[in-house]
Design a protein around this motif. Sequence first.
Motif, PDB file in Angstrom:
ATOM      1  N   ARG A  62       0.808  -1.240   0.013  1.00 25.53           N
ATOM      2  CA  ARG A  62       0.094   0.067  -0.021  1.00 25.53           C
ATOM      3  C   ARG A  62       0.939   1.193   0.062  1.00 25.53           C
ATOM      4  O   ARG A  62       1.907   1.325   0.866  1.00 25.53           O
ATOM      5  CB  ARG A  62      -0.764   0.144   1.295  1.00 25.53           C
ATOM      6  CG  ARG A  62      -1.766   1.146   1.257  1.00 25.53           C
ATOM      7  CD  ARG A  62      -2.707   1.284   2.437  1.00 25.53           C
ATOM      8  NE  ARG A  62      -1.683   1.731   3.448  1.00 25.53           N
ATOM      9  CZ  ARG A  62      -2.306   2.387   4.482  1.00 25.53           C
ATOM     10  NH1 ARG A  62      -3.652   2.185   4.802  1.00 25.53           N
ATOM     11  NH2 ARG A  62      -1.602   3.134   5.512  1.00 25.53           N
ATOM     12  N   SER A  63       0.407   2.118  -0.811  1.00 21.72           N
ATOM     13  CA  SER A  63       1.257   3.456  -1.009  1.00 21.72           C
ATOM     14  C   SER A  63       0.044   4.626  -0.439  1.00 21.72           C
ATOM     15  O   SER A  63      -0.982   4.345  -0.800  1.00 21.72           O
ATOM     16  CB  SER A  63       1.664   4.055  -2.311  1.00 21.72           C
ATOM     17  OG  SER A  63       1.957   5.100  -2.307  1.00 21.72           O
ATOM     18  N   ASP A  64       0.711   5.205   0.846  1.00 19.56           N
ATOM     19  CA  ASP A  64      -0.433   6.080   1.245  1.00 19.56           C
ATOM     20  C   ASP A  64       0.151   7.752   0.653  1.00 19.56           C
ATOM     21  O   ASP A  64       0.217   8.734   1.256  1.00 19.56           O
ATOM     22  CB  ASP A  64      -0.243   6.341   2.724  1.00 19.56           C
ATOM     23  CG  ASP A  64       1.139   6.271   3.362  1.00 19.56           C
ATOM     24  OD1 ASP A  64       1.951   6.405   2.577  1.00 19.56           O
ATOM     25  OD2 ASP A  64       1.085   6.108   4.463  1.00 19.56           O
ATOM     26  N   GLY A  65       0.443   7.775  -0.605  1.00 18.48           N
ATOM     27  CA  GLY A  65       1.194   9.198  -1.171  1.00 18.48           C
ATOM     28  C   GLY A  65       2.857   9.046  -1.251  1.00 18.48           C
ATOM     29  O   GLY A  65       3.147   9.764  -1.986  1.00 18.48           O
ATOM     30  N   GLU A  66       3.348   8.178  -0.622  1.00 17.95           N
ATOM     31  CA  GLU A  66       4.900   7.997  -0.367  1.00 17.95           C
ATOM     32  C   GLU A  66       5.208   7.100  -1.592  1.00 17.95           C
ATOM     33  O   GLU A  66       4.453   6.178  -2.134  1.00 17.95           O
ATOM     34  CB  GLU A  66       5.366   7.490   0.704  1.00 17.95           C
ATOM     35  CG  GLU A  66       5.294   8.399   2.220  1.00 17.95           C
ATOM     36  CD  GLU A  66       5.852   9.644   1.978  1.00 17.95           C
ATOM     37  OE1 GLU A  66       7.148   9.878   1.491  1.00 17.95           O
ATOM     38  OE2 GLU A  66       5.481  10.737   2.398  1.00 17.95           O
ATOM     39  N   SER A  67       5.970   7.595  -2.281  1.00 17.01           N
ATOM     40  CA  SER A  67       6.607   6.651  -3.510  1.00 17.01           C
ATOM     41  C   SER A  67       8.050   6.830  -3.616  1.00 17.01           C
ATOM     42  O   SER A  67       8.449   8.106  -3.745  1.00 17.01           O
ATOM     43  CB  SER A  67       5.705   7.380  -4.847  1.00 17.01           C
ATOM     44  OG  SER A  67       6.049   6.420  -6.035  1.00 17.01           O
ATOM     45  N   PRO A  68       8.845   5.709  -4.061  1.00 14.78           N
ATOM     46  CA  PRO A  68       8.233   4.281  -3.884  1.00 14.78           C
ATOM     47  C   PRO A  68       8.188   3.655  -2.729  1.00 14.78           C
ATOM     48  O   PRO A  68       8.750   4.234  -1.853  1.00 14.78           O
ATOM     49  CB  PRO A  68       9.268   3.618  -4.782  1.00 14.78           C
ATOM     50  CG  PRO A  68      10.731   4.424  -4.637  1.00 14.78           C
ATOM     51  CD  PRO A  68      10.233   5.982  -4.182  1.00 14.78           C
ATOM     52  N   VAL A  69       7.432   2.645  -2.833  1.00 13.74           N
ATOM     53  CA  VAL A  69       7.281   1.795  -1.493  1.00 13.74           C
ATOM     54  C   VAL A  69       7.843   0.483  -1.738  1.00 13.74           C
ATOM     55  O   VAL A  69       7.667  -0.147  -2.646  1.00 13.74           O
ATOM     56  CB  VAL A  69       5.687   1.717  -1.023  1.00 13.74           C
ATOM     57  CG1 VAL A  69       5.414   0.748   0.190  1.00 13.74           C
ATOM     58  CG2 VAL A  69       5.117   3.255  -0.882  1.00 13.74           C
ATOM     59  N   PHE A  70       8.590  -0.164  -0.583  1.00 17.69           N
ATOM     60  CA  PHE A  70       9.077  -1.367  -0.782  1.00 17.69           C
ATOM     61  C   PHE A  70       8.618  -2.205   0.255  1.00 17.69           C
ATOM     62  O   PHE A  70       8.523  -1.893   1.524  1.00 17.69           O
ATOM     63  CB  PHE A  70      10.726  -1.522  -0.589  1.00 17.69           C
ATOM     64  CG  PHE A  70      11.169  -0.479  -1.792  1.00 17.69           C
ATOM     65  CD1 PHE A  70      11.706  -0.950  -2.906  1.00 17.69           C
ATOM     66  CD2 PHE A  70      11.590   0.885  -1.598  1.00 17.69           C
ATOM     67  CE1 PHE A  70      12.066  -0.232  -4.108  1.00 17.69           C
ATOM     68  CE2 PHE A  70      11.977   1.666  -2.485  1.00 17.69           C
ATOM     69  CZ  PHE A  70      12.320   1.289  -3.839  1.00 17.69           C
ATOM     70  N   SER A  71       8.473  -3.435  -0.026  1.00 16.83           N
ATOM     71  CA  SER A  71       8.186  -4.453   0.911  1.00 16.83           C
ATOM     72  C   SER A  71       8.617  -6.009   0.315  1.00 16.83           C
ATOM     73  O   SER A  71       8.104  -6.581  -0.357  1.00 16.83           O
ATOM     74  CB  SER A  71       6.719  -4.745   1.288  1.00 16.83           C
ATOM     75  OG  SER A  71       6.452  -5.802   2.137  1.00 16.83           O
ATOM     76  N   GLY A  72       9.770  -6.404   1.210  1.00 16.81           N
ATOM     77  CA  GLY A  72      10.412  -7.722   0.582  1.00 16.81           C
ATOM     78  C   GLY A  72      10.654  -7.525  -1.104  1.00 16.81           C
ATOM     79  O   GLY A  72      11.420  -6.856  -1.367  1.00 16.81           O
ATOM     80  N   LYS A  73      10.246  -8.277  -1.698  1.00 13.75           N
ATOM     81  CA  LYS A  73      10.453  -8.370  -3.198  1.00 13.75           C
ATOM     82  C   LYS A  73       9.433  -7.702  -4.029  1.00 13.75           C
ATOM     83  O   LYS A  73       9.673  -7.648  -5.316  1.00 13.75           O
ATOM     84  CB  LYS A  73      10.551  -9.903  -3.508  1.00 13.75           C
ATOM     85  CG  LYS A  73       9.621 -10.594  -3.951  1.00 13.75           C
ATOM     86  CD  LYS A  73       9.645 -12.183  -4.233  1.00 13.75           C
ATOM     87  CE  LYS A  73       8.553 -12.847  -4.624  1.00 13.75           C
ATOM     88  NZ  LYS A  73       8.884 -14.051  -5.161  1.00 13.75           N
ATOM     89  N   LEU A  74       8.652  -6.791  -3.375  1.00 20.93           N
ATOM     90  CA  LEU A  74       7.615  -6.078  -3.818  1.00 20.93           C
ATOM     91  C   LEU A  74       7.926  -4.493  -3.841  1.00 20.93           C
ATOM     92  O   LEU A  74       8.555  -4.055  -2.838  1.00 20.93           O
ATOM     93  CB  LEU A  74       6.386  -6.180  -3.318  1.00 20.93           C
ATOM     94  CG  LEU A  74       5.703  -7.420  -3.489  1.00 20.93           C
ATOM     95  CD1 LEU A  74       4.487  -7.460  -2.397  1.00 20.93           C
ATOM     96  CD2 LEU A  74       5.361  -8.060  -5.048  1.00 20.93           C
TER      97      LEU A  74
END
Length: 137
Positions: A62-74
Amino acid sequence: MKFPLIVCVFLLTVSSSLSVDITVRGTERERVSITCPYPEGYENSYKYFYRGPYGERVIILRSDGESPVFSGKLSLKDNPQTRSFTVTISDLKMDDAGPYGCGAGWTHYLDIQLNVIRAPQKTIPVQIFTSTLYPGA
């Protein structure tokens, strides 16, 4: 006359529940990028990436306006100028295949089908050594 009508309604219901908006194909051990467009007016909305079919989906990014967002391999990177965001999945595994979804805000949602192709097996080079024998030497 009612029977054909019931069959037609059933078939339309089944075919519409199996619809996919975006189909993406990636190769095992590589990365795949999925572009999720959204309509005008959603530029400042939350962006979501789901796993699972509609009705059983679970938010995995989920992005709450911040970009980019990272989570593990995503990773998720929003581009408000083109009104789309891109989700990248790295190091694809065969079990990454399946239904996904992406959304902007709470009302715009697209169904995604990710197909993963098995990577070709790496060949192991074979080394052959030769020698010349000289008789009587």
